[in-house]
Design a protein around this motif. Structure first.
Motif, PDB file in Angstrom:
ATOM      1  N   UNK A 120      48.575  25.516  17.664  1.00  0.00           N
ATOM      2  CA  UNK A 120      47.950  26.812  17.900  1.00  0.00           C
ATOM      3  C   UNK A 120      46.667  26.996  17.108  1.00  0.00           C
ATOM      4  N   UNK A 121      46.392  26.111  16.167  1.00  0.00           N
ATOM      5  CA  UNK A 121      45.138  26.157  15.409  1.00  0.00           C
ATOM      6  C   UNK A 121      44.117  25.195  16.007  1.00  0.00           C
ATOM      7  N   UNK A 122      44.580  24.023  16.427  1.00  0.00           N
ATOM      8  CA  UNK A 122      43.663  22.987  16.893  1.00  0.00           C
ATOM      9  C   UNK A 122      43.012  23.328  18.225  1.00  0.00           C
ATOM     10  N   UNK A 171      38.234  39.004  13.359  1.00  0.00           N
ATOM     11  CA  UNK A 171      38.933  38.077  12.458  1.00  0.00           C
ATOM     12  C   UNK A 171      39.083  36.703  13.104  1.00  0.00           C
ATOM     13  N   UNK A 172      39.302  36.673  14.415  1.00  0.00           N
ATOM     14  CA  UNK A 172      39.434  35.401  15.143  1.00  0.00           C
ATOM     15  C   UNK A 172      38.207  34.527  14.889  1.00  0.00           C
ATOM     16  N   UNK A 173      37.003  35.106  15.060  1.00  0.00           N
ATOM     17  CA  UNK A 173      35.779  34.318  14.936  1.00  0.00           C
ATOM     18  C   UNK A 173      35.476  33.973  13.491  1.00  0.00           C
ATOM     19  N   UNK A 174      35.861  34.843  12.564  1.00  0.00           N
ATOM     20  CA  UNK A 174      35.675  34.539  11.146  1.00  0.00           C
ATOM     21  C   UNK A 174      36.480  33.297  10.769  1.00  0.00           C
ATOM     22  N   UNK A 180      36.594  28.706   8.687  1.00  0.00           N
ATOM     23  CA  UNK A 180      37.731  27.938   8.171  1.00  0.00           C
ATOM     24  C   UNK A 180      38.063  26.758   9.082  1.00  0.00           C
ATOM     25  N   UNK A 181      38.445  27.056  10.326  1.00  0.00           N
ATOM     26  CA  UNK A 181      38.948  26.006  11.218  1.00  0.00           C
ATOM     27  C   UNK A 181      37.904  24.933  11.503  1.00  0.00           C
ATOM     28  N   UNK A 182      36.726  25.330  11.969  1.00  0.00           N
ATOM     29  CA  UNK A 182      35.718  24.344  12.350  1.00  0.00           C
ATOM     30  C   UNK A 182      35.180  23.539  11.164  1.00  0.00           C
TER      31      UNK A 182
END
Length: 246
Positions: A47-49, A2-5, A10-12
């Motif tokens: 914690x997201x960036x 889930x981390x890499x998903x 989403x994040x990148x």
């Protein structure tokens, strides 16, 4: 998984083009092996960036209350934290806190990255507050290097009490690994643990240029941020050390 998903899908693709985060010192993060990234904490966005810009997976400690929130939203958020492998920490101290430290040491012994906010909570006023000693205990027990980290501009991006971010450019400065070898084997010495914690906070302050206050940040409430946040552009548009020039 889930981390890499979340990171890749989403994040990148979403955060990178919108916030255009600049990064200085990414080369200080080892390509393999354990390291502790000890950061100031200005916003929930921190914690997201940081995971967004790191090429490696990083595990953070998160307060236990975030894993047990009420209602559908609370349960979903707690499940998300577990899904990305974050570690809950009971901030009441004693054996509960020791269990969190044990978990962090295990992460590092597996050769992974571990992230921690030594202040223990978000800064209520934009200043850098006295560090809690968990970072030193983890470093001395694991032997992993500590990399100081400064989040720049995230306090203005998403200040306390704001549900939606104010879109603006933010930055991250990652310092060189700190040499704590002279303290090896002294994880149970209270004076050493305090000294190491203070050394880590001083390294963070040199990167963030925040005003330092030698008292713990309140964990509930606190004064609203006042004035310019650390690393915010001043006269001439200059930012924190390593900030963008354009």
């Amino acid at each position: 998984m889930l981390y890499w998903v979340i990171k890749r899908l989403v994040a990148e693709p979403v955060l990178t083009p919108v916030l255009r985060p600049w990064v200085r010192g990414l080369e200080n993060v080892p390509a393999t092996g354990p390291a502790i990234l000890a950061s100031n904490h200005l916003s929930l966005a921190d914690a997201v960036l940081l995971p967004t810009v790191l090429p490696r997976r990083i595990t953070f400690i998160a307060k236990a209350e975030m894993f047990t929130g009420a209602g559908v939203r609370g349960r979903l958020f707690g499940g998300l934290l577990r899904g990305v492998g974050q570690l809950p920490v009971d901030r009441s101290g004693g054996p509960a806190s020791s269990a969190a430290i044990d978990g962090a040491v295990e992460v590092l012994r597996r050769g992974e990255l571990f992230g921690i906010y030594p202040e223990g909570t978000r800064s209520p006023d934009g200043r850098l507050h006295r560090g809690r000693t968990g970072v030193a205990r983890i470093a001395l027990r694991s032997g992993a290097p500590v990399l100081p980290v400064a989040m720049v501009g995230t306090g203005e991006l998403m200040p306390r009490g704001r549900a939606l971010p104010r879109v603006r450019r933010v930055g991250i400065v990652i310092g060189e690994p700190m040499d704590l070898s002279r303290f090896a084997g002294r994880a149970d010495d209270q004076f050493v643990v305090r000294s190491v914690t203070d050394e880590v906070m001083a390294a963070i302050q040199r990167l963030s240029r925040q005003e330092y206050v030698d008292e713990y940040a309140p964990r509930h409430g606190g004064a609203p941020p006042a004035g310019r946040g650390p690393g915010a552009a001043g006269p001439g548009g200059r930012g924190a050390p390593g900030g963008p020039t354009a």
